[in-house]
Scaffold this active site. Structure first.
Site, PDB file in Angstrom:
ATOM      1  N   TYR A   1       2.614 -34.603  84.560  1.00  0.00           N
ATOM      2  CA  TYR A   1       3.413 -35.599  85.264  1.00  0.00           C
ATOM      3  C   TYR A   1       2.530 -36.671  85.879  1.00  0.00           C
ATOM      4  O   TYR A   1       1.302 -36.534  85.920  1.00  0.00           O
ATOM      5  CB  TYR A   1       4.281 -34.926  86.338  1.00  0.00           C
TER       6      TYR A   1
ATOM      7  N   LYS B   1      -3.132 -32.951  85.156  1.00  0.00           N
ATOM      8  CA  LYS B   1      -2.045 -33.051  86.151  1.00  0.00           C
ATOM      9  C   LYS B   1      -0.805 -32.326  85.638  1.00  0.00           C
ATOM     10  O   LYS B   1       0.163 -32.943  85.181  1.00  0.00           O
ATOM     11  CB  LYS B   1      -1.758 -34.534  86.443  1.00  0.00           C
TER      12      LYS B   1
ATOM     13  N   GLU C   1      -9.707 -29.899  97.386  1.00  0.00           N
ATOM     14  CA  GLU C   1      -8.850 -31.054  97.678  1.00  0.00           C
ATOM     15  C   GLU C   1      -7.656 -30.589  98.488  1.00  0.00           C
ATOM     16  O   GLU C   1      -7.509 -29.402  98.771  1.00  0.00           O
ATOM     17  CB  GLU C   1      -8.413 -31.730  96.371  1.00  0.00           C
TER      18      GLU C   1
ATOM     19  N   LEU D   1      -8.231 -32.830  90.831  1.00  0.00           N
ATOM     20  CA  LEU D   1      -7.549 -33.902  90.120  1.00  0.00           C
ATOM     21  C   LEU D   1      -8.322 -35.206  90.333  1.00  0.00           C
ATOM     22  O   LEU D   1      -8.782 -35.471  91.447  1.00  0.00           O
ATOM     23  CB  LEU D   1      -6.113 -34.066  90.640  1.00  0.00           C
TER      24      LEU D   1
HETATM   25  N1  PMP Z   1      -5.085 -33.951  94.110  1.00  0.00           N
HETATM   26  C1  PMP Z   1      -3.936 -33.297  93.829  1.00  0.00           C
HETATM   27  C2  PMP Z   1      -3.967 -31.819  93.688  1.00  0.00           C
HETATM   28  C3  PMP Z   1      -2.735 -34.016  93.709  1.00  0.00           C
HETATM   29  O1  PMP Z   1      -1.590 -33.357  93.424  1.00  0.00           O
HETATM   30  C4  PMP Z   1      -2.743 -35.421  93.890  1.00  0.00           C
HETATM   31  C5  PMP Z   1      -1.481 -36.217  93.806  1.00  0.00           C
HETATM   32  N2  PMP Z   1      -0.742 -35.999  92.685  1.00  0.00           N
HETATM   33  C6  PMP Z   1      -3.965 -36.046  94.166  1.00  0.00           C
HETATM   34  C7  PMP Z   1      -5.109 -35.280  94.261  1.00  0.00           C
HETATM   35  C8  PMP Z   1      -4.043 -37.537  94.349  1.00  0.00           C
HETATM   36  O2  PMP Z   1      -3.965 -38.212  93.124  1.00  0.00           O
HETATM   37  P1  PMP Z   1      -3.390 -39.699  93.023  1.00  0.00           P
HETATM   38  O3  PMP Z   1      -4.228 -40.536  93.925  1.00  0.00           O
HETATM   39  O4  PMP Z   1      -3.563 -40.056  91.606  1.00  0.00           O
HETATM   40  O5  PMP Z   1      -1.963 -39.628  93.472  1.00  0.00           O
END
Ligand code: PMP
Length: 286
Positions: A32, A150, A182, A206
């Site tokens: 996603y 993701k 994270e 991620l």
């Molecule tokens: N880490 C994780 C585990 C996440 O789920 C997200 C958000 N989807 C992020 C980091 C941040 O990613 P982004 O800046 O692309 O939203």
């Protein structure tokens, strides 16, 4: 009622259907993206599209036939649902060949499922949480080893959010072998002696689209960035902490496991980065 997109059709949300045999429903076999919308425009869209393509490749999921039309589909949903500030959620799954099997279905005959919907979030960029900052807890990271993809396997991050709520906090940072990976749905940072410290990219986290933009803006503003491992103790002893994500932008963290970080209020580096990110990304929004 919202208009949503399912496999080529724009439909009222109550009429949208996906098979019970869909691999995402049975096996979390899907990926996603979430793209934020400010002033009716998409933020960091190209980054999200590029990461979507990477996630699909890593899992050998076929690209939806309309992949090149995804910008138009996003825009049409934003228009149809009159989204001023909010999010567009997109999911691609391996689809369904009408039965359940651990082996992937035939790529040639099974089409991926593509679903998009919007969420309206008036005032997304002026969240009061940005003024007060987040309180977080640290928890063991019990997710799988390919967190760079993701996927929709979000059970452990959801449990982490609930653990945080039960502790009277806003979110959790996950920890593996003593180092912060994270947040449950965001990338994690600390600031010490003016340096911005965040874990380096690998399969362990991620690759945040907001992270990439924020680090670029920080470097352009002559701030020092160190991409390396850091511990929870180091975070508690930091001058500042913050997180980034597409929906929270840059959000200060003021407390970790009950201990105030720095002054216990949002710090100047996080505030500045939030301002820069919101300004630059809105200027570049499409
Ligand atoms: N880490 C994780 C585990 C996440 O789920 C997200 C958000 N989807 C992020 C980091 C941040 O990613 P982004 O800046 O692309 O939203």
């Amino acid at each position: 009622m919202r208009t949503v997109y399912v496999n080529g059709d724009y439909l009222p949300e109550t009429e949208a259907k996906v098979s019970i045999f869909d691999r995402a429903f049975l096996m979390a076999d899907g990926v996603y993206e979430v793209t934020s919308v400010l002033g009716g425009k998409l933020i960091d869209f190209e980054g999200h599209l590029a990461r979507l393509e990477r996630s699909l490749n890593e899992l050998d999921i076929k690209k939806p036939a309309v992949f090149d039309d995804l910008l138009d589909i996003h825009r049409e949903l934003v228009r149809a649902n009159q989204i001023e500030d909010g999010l567009v959620y997109l999911q691609v799954t391996r689809g369904s060949d009408g039965d359940r099997d651990f082996a992937f279905p035939d790529r040639e005959t099974t089409e991926p499922t593509l679903v998009l919907f919007t969420q309206s979030k008036p005032g997304l960029a002026t969240s009061p949480q940005a003024e007060t900052g987040l309180k977080i807890i640290s928890i063991d990271d019990q997710r799988w080893g390919r967190r760079d993809i993701k996927t929709v396997q979000l059970l452990y991050p959801s449990m982490g959010k609930m653990m945080a709520k039960a502790a009277g906090c806003d979110d959790a940072w996950m920890v593996e072998e003593g180092h912060v990976t994270e947040g449950t749905s965001n990338n994690a940072y600390i600031v010490k002696d003016g340096k911005i410290i965040t874990r380096q990219l690998s399969n362990d986290i991620l690759h945040g689209i907001t992270r990439a933009a924020v680090l670029r803006f920080a470097r352009e503003a002559q701030m020092t960035v160190e991409e390396r491992l850091f511990t929870v103790d180091e975070a508690k002893d930091a001058d500042e902490a913050f997180v980034t994500s597409a929906s929270a932008f840059v959000m200060p963290v003021v407390e970790i496991d009950g201990q105030g970080v720095g002054t216990g209020t949002p710090g100047p580096v996080a505030k500045r980065l939030r301002e820069i990110y919101l300004e630059e990304s809105q200027n570049a929004a499409i």
